[in-house]
Design a protein around this motif. Structure first.
Motif, PDB file in Angstrom:
ATOM      1  N   VAL A 263     -43.659  30.718 -86.443  1.00  0.00           N
ATOM      2  CA  VAL A 263     -43.935  31.110 -87.828  1.00  0.00           C
ATOM      3  C   VAL A 263     -42.717  30.850 -88.706  1.00  0.00           C
ATOM      4  O   VAL A 263     -42.837  30.328 -89.823  1.00  0.00           O
ATOM      5  CB  VAL A 263     -44.363  32.596 -87.892  1.00  0.00           C
ATOM      6  CG1 VAL A 263     -44.351  33.114 -89.314  1.00  0.00           C
ATOM      7  CG2 VAL A 263     -45.735  32.767 -87.274  1.00  0.00           C
ATOM      8  N   CYS A 264     -41.531  31.187 -88.211  1.00  0.00           N
ATOM      9  CA  CYS A 264     -40.306  30.925 -88.974  1.00  0.00           C
ATOM     10  C   CYS A 264     -40.093  29.431 -89.182  1.00  0.00           C
ATOM     11  O   CYS A 264     -39.694  29.006 -90.270  1.00  0.00           O
ATOM     12  CB  CYS A 264     -39.103  31.528 -88.258  1.00  0.00           C
ATOM     13  SG  CYS A 264     -39.027  33.318 -88.329  1.00  0.00           S
TER      14      CYS A 264
ATOM     15  N   TYR B 211     -41.123  25.854 -97.173  1.00  0.00           N
ATOM     16  CA  TYR B 211     -40.372  26.283 -98.351  1.00  0.00           C
ATOM     17  C   TYR B 211     -38.946  25.748 -98.407  1.00  0.00           C
ATOM     18  O   TYR B 211     -38.267  25.929 -99.413  1.00  0.00           O
ATOM     19  CB  TYR B 211     -40.345  27.811 -98.426  1.00  0.00           C
ATOM     20  CG  TYR B 211     -41.709  28.399 -98.675  1.00  0.00           C
ATOM     21  CD1 TYR B 211     -42.276  28.365 -99.937  1.00  0.00           C
ATOM     22  CD2 TYR B 211     -42.438  28.974 -97.642  1.00  0.00           C
ATOM     23  CE1 TYR B 211     -43.535  28.894-100.181  1.00  0.00           C
ATOM     24  CE2 TYR B 211     -43.692  29.501 -97.870  1.00  0.00           C
ATOM     25  CZ  TYR B 211     -44.239  29.453 -99.131  1.00  0.00           C
ATOM     26  OH  TYR B 211     -45.468  29.972 -99.355  1.00  0.00           O
ATOM     27  N   GLY B 212     -38.459  25.187 -97.346  1.00  0.00           N
ATOM     28  CA  GLY B 212     -37.119  24.602 -97.348  1.00  0.00           C
ATOM     29  C   GLY B 212     -36.025  25.628 -97.170  1.00  0.00           C
ATOM     30  O   GLY B 212     -36.224  26.719 -96.643  1.00  0.00           O
ATOM     31  N   ASP B 213     -34.836  25.259 -97.650  1.00  0.00           N
ATOM     32  CA  ASP B 213     -33.661  26.110 -97.448  1.00  0.00           C
ATOM     33  C   ASP B 213     -33.650  27.363 -98.311  1.00  0.00           C
ATOM     34  O   ASP B 213     -32.858  28.270 -98.079  1.00  0.00           O
ATOM     35  CB  ASP B 213     -32.388  25.309 -97.732  1.00  0.00           C
ATOM     36  CG  ASP B 213     -32.099  24.311 -96.621  1.00  0.00           C
ATOM     37  OD1 ASP B 213     -32.613  24.509 -95.503  1.00  0.00           O
ATOM     38  OD2 ASP B 213     -31.358  23.347 -96.882  1.00  0.00           O
ATOM     39  N   SER B 214     -34.512  27.439 -99.308  1.00  0.00           N
ATOM     40  CA  SER B 214     -34.496  28.596-100.197  1.00  0.00           C
ATOM     41  C   SER B 214     -34.967  29.876 -99.502  1.00  0.00           C
ATOM     42  O   SER B 214     -34.690  30.973 -99.978  1.00  0.00           O
ATOM     43  CB  SER B 214     -35.377  28.333-101.415  1.00  0.00           C
ATOM     44  OG  SER B 214     -36.731  28.145-101.011  1.00  0.00           O
ATOM     45  N   ILE B 215     -35.648  29.760 -98.393  1.00  0.00           N
ATOM     46  CA  ILE B 215     -36.181  30.925 -97.698  1.00  0.00           C
ATOM     47  C   ILE B 215     -35.387  31.259 -96.428  1.00  0.00           C
ATOM     48  O   ILE B 215     -35.747  32.151 -95.685  1.00  0.00           O
ATOM     49  CB  ILE B 215     -37.678  30.691 -97.375  1.00  0.00           C
ATOM     50  CG1 ILE B 215     -38.380  31.989 -97.061  1.00  0.00           C
ATOM     51  CG2 ILE B 215     -37.843  29.681 -96.274  1.00  0.00           C
ATOM     52  CD1 ILE B 215     -39.887  31.871 -96.969  1.00  0.00           C
ATOM     53  N   ARG B 216     -34.305  30.571 -96.209  1.00  0.00           N
ATOM     54  CA  ARG B 216     -33.544  30.727 -94.961  1.00  0.00           C
ATOM     55  C   ARG B 216     -33.056  32.153 -94.747  1.00  0.00           C
ATOM     56  O   ARG B 216     -33.183  32.700 -93.651  1.00  0.00           O
ATOM     57  CB  ARG B 216     -32.363  29.775 -94.926  1.00  0.00           C
ATOM     58  CG  ARG B 216     -31.606  29.875 -93.606  1.00  0.00           C
ATOM     59  CD  ARG B 216     -30.373  29.035 -93.541  1.00  0.00           C
ATOM     60  NE  ARG B 216     -30.627  27.676 -93.966  1.00  0.00           N
ATOM     61  CZ  ARG B 216     -29.720  26.918 -94.559  1.00  0.00           C
ATOM     62  NH1 ARG B 216     -28.513  27.389 -94.786  1.00  0.00           N
ATOM     63  NH2 ARG B 216     -30.001  25.698 -94.939  1.00  0.00           N
TER      64      ARG B 216
ATOM     65  N   CYS C  89     -33.461  37.376 -91.713  1.00  0.00           N
ATOM     66  CA  CYS C  89     -33.714  38.821 -91.685  1.00  0.00           C
ATOM     67  C   CYS C  89     -35.013  39.143 -90.951  1.00  0.00           C
ATOM     68  O   CYS C  89     -35.078  40.083 -90.160  1.00  0.00           O
ATOM     69  CB  CYS C  89     -33.761  39.378 -93.101  1.00  0.00           C
ATOM     70  SG  CYS C  89     -32.176  39.362 -93.927  1.00  0.00           S
ATOM     71  N   PHE C  90     -36.050  38.344 -91.179  1.00  0.00           N
ATOM     72  CA  PHE C  90     -37.325  38.536 -90.502  1.00  0.00           C
ATOM     73  C   PHE C  90     -37.178  38.363 -88.996  1.00  0.00           C
ATOM     74  O   PHE C  90     -37.685  39.164 -88.210  1.00  0.00           O
ATOM     75  CB  PHE C  90     -38.359  37.548 -91.055  1.00  0.00           C
ATOM     76  CG  PHE C  90     -39.668  37.544 -90.324  1.00  0.00           C
ATOM     77  CD1 PHE C  90     -40.531  38.614 -90.431  1.00  0.00           C
ATOM     78  CD2 PHE C  90     -40.025  36.464 -89.541  1.00  0.00           C
ATOM     79  CE1 PHE C  90     -41.744  38.608 -89.756  1.00  0.00           C
ATOM     80  CE2 PHE C  90     -41.228  36.448 -88.870  1.00  0.00           C
ATOM     81  CZ  PHE C  90     -42.093  37.526 -88.976  1.00  0.00           C
TER      82      PHE C  90
END
Length: 78
Positions: A27-28, A35-40, A45-46
């Motif tokens: 999923v990660c 979404y690319g690097d903006s959600i890293r 944390c998830f």
């Protein structure tokens, strides 16, 4: 003989939560690809939170199995 028995015991223990770990990693990976690097940071944390939940699950619901494996001379940190 001892090594193969230890591997089989470890596989039996880790197979109970292996699917959940692989699913969370998948999923990660999909979310990072989408979404690319903006959600890293959110994914890190998830992932840490879900690994903590898996760890707590193992320590609370599998506590009785620790004694079984310790009697077979497999350490808790293996």
């Amino acid at each position: 003989m001892q090594f193969s028995r230890t591997i089989r015991l470890l596989w039996t223990f880790y197979s109970s939560f292996c699917f959940a770990s692989i699913l969370i990693s998948g999923v990660c990976l999909i979310l990072h690809w989408e979404y690319g690097d903006s959600i890293r940071d959110t994914l890190i944390c998830f992932k840490l939170l879900t690994l903590l939940l898996i760890y707590l699950f193992i320590n609370s619901y599998r506590q009785d199995q620790f004694y079984y494996y310790q009697n077979l001379r497999v350490t808790k940190w293996m």
